[in-house]
Design a protein around this motif. Structure first.
Motif, mmCIF file in Angstrom:
data_model
loop_
_atom_site.group_PDB
_atom_site.id
_atom_site.type_symbol
_atom_site.label_atom_id
_atom_site.label_comp_id
_atom_site.label_asym_id
_atom_site.label_seq_id
_atom_site.Cartn_x
_atom_site.Cartn_y
_atom_site.Cartn_z
ATOM 1 N N THR A 1 0.824 -1.206 0.000
ATOM 2 C CA THR A 1 0.000 0.000 0.000
ATOM 3 C C THR A 1 0.860 1.260 0.000
ATOM 4 O OG1 THR A 1 -0.189 -0.480 2.368
ATOM 5 C CG2 THR A 1 -2.119 -0.926 0.996
ATOM 6 N N ASP A 2 1.994 1.200 0.678
ATOM 7 C CA ASP A 2 2.905 2.342 0.716
ATOM 8 C C ASP A 2 3.595 2.538 -0.627
ATOM 9 O OD1 ASP A 2 4.385 4.407 2.413
ATOM 10 O OD2 ASP A 2 6.063 3.218 1.686
ATOM 11 N N TYR A 3 4.099 1.453 -1.204
ATOM 12 C CA TYR A 3 4.773 1.544 -2.502
ATOM 13 C C TYR A 3 3.812 2.080 -3.569
ATOM 14 C CZ TYR A 3 8.655 -1.310 -0.693
ATOM 15 O OH TYR A 3 9.725 -1.790 0.028
ATOM 16 N N VAL A 4 2.581 1.580 -3.573
ATOM 17 C CA VAL A 4 1.597 2.028 -4.563
ATOM 18 C C VAL A 4 1.250 3.495 -4.340
ATOM 19 C CG1 VAL A 4 -0.750 1.702 -5.442
ATOM 20 C CG2 VAL A 4 0.657 -0.289 -4.901
ATOM 21 N N GLY A 5 1.079 3.887 -3.080
ATOM 22 C CA GLY A 5 0.760 5.280 -2.778
ATOM 23 C C GLY A 5 1.852 6.235 -3.196
ATOM 24 N N HIS A 6 3.099 5.871 -2.913
ATOM 25 C CA HIS A 6 4.216 6.724 -3.323
ATOM 26 C C HIS A 6 4.282 6.862 -4.844
ATOM 27 C CE1 HIS A 6 6.388 7.828 0.291
ATOM 28 N NE2 HIS A 6 6.272 6.586 0.761
ATOM 29 N N ASN A 7 3.971 5.811 -5.534
ATOM 30 C CA ASN A 7 4.083 5.799 -6.989
ATOM 31 C C ASN A 7 2.921 6.506 -7.668
ATOM 32 O OD1 ASN A 7 4.782 5.226 -9.639
ATOM 33 N ND2 ASN A 7 4.752 3.009 -9.393
ATOM 34 N N PHE A 8 1.702 6.197 -7.235
ATOM 35 C CA PHE A 8 0.525 6.651 -7.971
ATOM 36 C C PHE A 8 -0.273 7.749 -7.270
ATOM 37 C CE2 PHE A 8 1.421 2.325 -9.402
ATOM 38 C CZ PHE A 8 1.411 2.493 -10.778
ATOM 39 N N GLY A 9 -0.133 7.900 -5.968
ATOM 40 C CA GLY A 9 -0.829 8.969 -5.270
ATOM 41 C C GLY A 9 -2.148 8.550 -4.652
ATOM 42 N N VAL A 10 -2.535 9.323 -3.650
ATOM 43 C CA VAL A 10 -3.709 9.051 -2.822
ATOM 44 C C VAL A 10 -4.989 8.895 -3.647
ATOM 45 C CG1 VAL A 10 -5.267 10.193 -1.171
ATOM 46 C CG2 VAL A 10 -2.806 10.067 -0.702
ATOM 47 N N ASN A 11 -5.139 9.660 -4.700
ATOM 48 C CA ASN A 11 -6.405 9.717 -5.437
ATOM 49 C C ASN A 11 -6.440 8.804 -6.660
ATOM 50 O OD1 ASN A 11 -9.031 10.977 -5.432
ATOM 51 N ND2 ASN A 11 -8.426 12.064 -7.294
ATOM 52 N N SER A 12 -5.526 7.854 -6.747
ATOM 53 C CA SER A 12 -5.397 7.050 -7.954
ATOM 54 C C SER A 12 -6.303 5.826 -7.953
ATOM 55 C CB SER A 12 -3.940 6.588 -8.113
ATOM 56 O OG SER A 12 -3.580 5.731 -7.039
ATOM 57 N N LYS A 13 -6.625 5.348 -9.152
ATOM 58 C CA LYS A 13 -7.335 4.081 -9.307
ATOM 59 C C LYS A 13 -6.492 2.941 -8.747
ATOM 60 C CE LYS A 13 -10.686 5.705 -12.103
ATOM 61 N NZ LYS A 13 -11.990 6.080 -11.515
ATOM 62 N N GLU A 14 -5.171 3.074 -8.876
ATOM 63 C CA GLU A 14 -4.279 2.018 -8.400
ATOM 64 C C GLU A 14 -4.375 1.847 -6.881
ATOM 65 O OE1 GLU A 14 -2.821 3.220 -12.401
ATOM 66 O OE2 GLU A 14 -3.520 4.304 -10.623
ATOM 67 N N VAL A 15 -4.447 2.955 -6.156
ATOM 68 C CA VAL A 15 -4.606 2.863 -4.700
ATOM 69 C C VAL A 15 -5.950 2.232 -4.349
ATOM 70 C CG1 VAL A 15 -5.080 4.271 -2.648
ATOM 71 C CG2 VAL A 15 -2.989 4.652 -3.948
ATOM 72 N N GLU A 16 -6.996 2.653 -5.024
ATOM 73 C CA GLU A 16 -8.312 2.061 -4.742
ATOM 74 C C GLU A 16 -8.300 0.557 -4.972
ATOM 75 O OE1 GLU A 16 -13.076 2.438 -5.805
ATOM 76 O OE2 GLU A 16 -11.666 3.920 -6.624
ATOM 77 N N ASP A 17 -7.760 0.127 -6.097
ATOM 78 C CA ASP A 17 -7.742 -1.302 -6.391
ATOM 79 C C ASP A 17 -6.886 -2.062 -5.393
ATOM 80 O OD1 ASP A 17 -8.656 -3.316 -8.486
ATOM 81 O OD2 ASP A 17 -6.511 -3.737 -8.407
ATOM 82 N N THR A 18 -5.791 -1.448 -4.947
ATOM 83 C CA THR A 18 -4.919 -2.100 -3.972
ATOM 84 C C THR A 18 -5.663 -2.363 -2.664
ATOM 85 O OG1 THR A 18 -2.924 -1.141 -4.940
ATOM 86 C CG2 THR A 18 -2.780 -1.837 -2.643
#
Length: 555
Positions: free
Chosen positions: A314-331
């Motif tokens: 969750t941290d790696y994805v957040g750093h890469n894509f940001g709080v508001n990203s589809k990637e964070v939601e899917d994670t």
């Protein structure tokens, strides 16, 4: 082995006490456990970089067996915060398990400048131990820089070292610091071209068979597949557009948009390292945690064990894509499924109602400042080079010396004490002059000296958070606080570290044996977790704990 020792002891006592057999057996359990009816296993879960509002924002996408099960069956502390800065991974994990803040446990950052040896050190780094499971230096780690005990340490001491403690995380610090000093083992994932779980000689000199078997399986390799959204991406209304300018992405892919073919991308993204920055890193962690429960026989007798699990992807994805990203939601949608898998496994192996779980985070995260700025919210990026140039000019013109500063890191300035003494300068007067100079600079919000931190008792505001994070022996001579939502980071992705609510407000959920059902908006703080677990187990609080047991969550 633990079960055998307890049975032998009970049998011996029963032979000598005759008709008092039942009373003696209960007495033995009280000697070993302190109180009867304690959980067989405590599972501490840290979700790296999880803001509190992810619980509510993604709620409609969660199933019934993960986050919602914890809330439905357990206790939800809705106003839970870190009570110190900096809000980084190392300090966060240490504070959760020690029940105190960097002021006392000494983990003041992921890395910090060591004033004695004059170089930067890593919170879990230890050159005096050897890697186990790899020849890479990635295993040269231990908790030796953490200066206090964890509740896992106290449980080990209380049970005469019979209760086990195991730490599991993709990140070394996420496994090591929670596991504490007396842990049976901590395991972390070494990616690159190996993709194996490793440990260090601090704990043991070889990998147990169950870890070797796991590493020899194709579990890690099986996650080199396509990462696409779990649900139809058109239903992901809780996050921003998939194609935007606020995300990083992966090398070898032009746009940071779904889907991601991980098998194709692994060669340009350091092999197994790419798994860490996808939800499959969390799935791999859950797989290994369940293997640890089985391999170590956790929760299989009446002496409480502790399993510390940190989900780092969750941290790696957040750093890469940001709080508001589809990637964070899917994670988070996929993490919810992994939690459900883990809880079902605990039901089957330890027994429903026989274990206790808490879930929290080591810090939150800021929305990408460029995104905030596009919405006319004050935010931006610090120009540290310009600040350094201006400050160097000030030092030269005022003190006719440019060597007064030894290091600048973690928003702290470390002075060259030898140079200060050689010039006959008073350190307190000098730092106050510097404070008065620095406060004039662009996007410098607050500045405090070490003298202020150790002589003034702050009870509210950012000043209290700074003081709780200030370690007199390890922290710097001057502390700077940037303007709200101004960060030292790239223009894409999210980060953390401040005392603002988006970094301090994180979930705190309890469920399982000994936990009431309910919720509260009363403020709780991260150091409350360890003494609460200690109270549940009837053991000593960690030796420097400053938190308070949350009696209202205990049944």
């Amino acid at each position: 082995m633990k079960r055998l020792l307890v049975l032998i002891s009970i049998f011996t006592l029963s032979m000598s006490c005759g008709s008092q057999n039942v009373k003696t057996e209960t007495s033995k359990k009280e000697v070993v456990n302190g109180v009867t009816g304690k959980p067989k296993l405590v599972v501490g879960i840290v979700v790296d970089q999880m803001r509190y509002d992810y619980l509510t924002r993604f709620n409609s996408k969660f199933g019934e067996g993960g986050f919602k099960r914890m809330i439905r069956e357990g206790f939800n502390c809705k106003n839970n915060h870190f009570n110190y800065v900096p809000t980084y991974t190392g300090p966060g994990h240490a504070s959760i398990y020690t029940g105190t803040t960097p002021k006392y446990h000494g983990i003041i950052g992921n890395n910090w400048y060591d004033k004695e040896i004059k170089e930067s050190v890593y919170c879990a780094g230890d050159d005096n131990v050897n890697s186990v499971g790899t020849e890479h230096v990635a295993g040269k780690m231990s908790p030796h820089r953490m200066q206090t005990t964890t509740f896992g340490d106290e449980n080990r001491l209380f049970t005469q070292m019979q209760g086990k403690t195991i730490g599991v995380s993709l990140k070394d610090r996420g496994a090591i610091l929670p596991a504490g000093h007396t842990a049976n083992a901590a395991y972390w994932f070494h990616g690159r071209d190996e993709g194996v779980w490793i440990t260090s000689s601090f704990y043991r000199n070889d990998l147990p068979k169950w870890v070797t078997d796991f590493n020899n399986s194709d579990t890690a390799e099986s996650y080199f597949k396509v990462w696409d959204t779990f649900h139809d991406i058109s239903t992901y209304n809780e996050s921003g557009a998939d194609d935007n300018t606020f995300e990083g992405g992966f090398n070898g892919k032009e746009k940071a948009t779904f889907p991601y073919d991980l098998k194709q991308l692994k060669e340009t993204n350091r092999g197994f390292e790419i798994l860490k920055a996808t939800p499959y890193g969390n799935s791999l962690t859950a797989d290994f945690a369940m293997a640890a429960i089985k391999g170590e026989d956790l929760g299989q007798d009446d002496i409480t064990d502790v399993l510390a699990v940190s989900f780092s992807s969750t941290d790696y994805v957040g750093h890469n894509f940001g709080v508001n990203s589809k990637e964070v939601e899917d994670t988070y949608i996929r993490l919810d499924k992994d939690l459900e898998r883990l809880f079902k496994y605990l039901d089957e192996t330890v027994g429903k109602g026989e274990y206790t779980v808490f879930l929290t985070s080591d810090h939150g995260a800021i929305d990408v400042p460029a995104y905030l700025r596009s919405l006319k919210i004050p935010a931006g990026y610090l120009n540290n080079r310009a600040t350094k140039t201006r400050f160097d000019e000030y030092l030269l013109s005022t003190f006719e010396n440019s060597d007064l500063v030894e290091n600048v890191s973690n928003d702290q300035i470390f002075l060259n004490r030898n140079k200060v003494d050689s010039l006959g300068l008073n350190i307190n007067a000098l730092t106050e002059k510097m404070v008065n100079e620095l406060i004039k600079y662009d996007h410098v919000y607050k500045v405090y000296s070490a003298h202020t931190m150790v002589t003034t008792d702050f009870t509210t505001g950012i000043e209290q958070l700074l003081q709780n994070g200030y370690n007199q022996k390890r922290s710097g001579d001057i502390i700077l606080v940037p303007d709200p939502d101004y960060i030292s980071y790239g223009k894409t992705g999210s980060t953390h570290g401040s005392g603002l609510n988006h970094d301090t407000h994180v979930p705190l959920l309890f469920f399982g044996k000994g936990i009431k059902h309910g919720e509260t908006y009363d403020k709780t703080v991260i150091p409350d977790i360890a003494p609460t677990m200690s109270a549940l187990l009837g053991i000593s609080f960690p030796n420097s704990s400053t938190g308070q047991p949350l009696g209202f969550v205990l049944d």
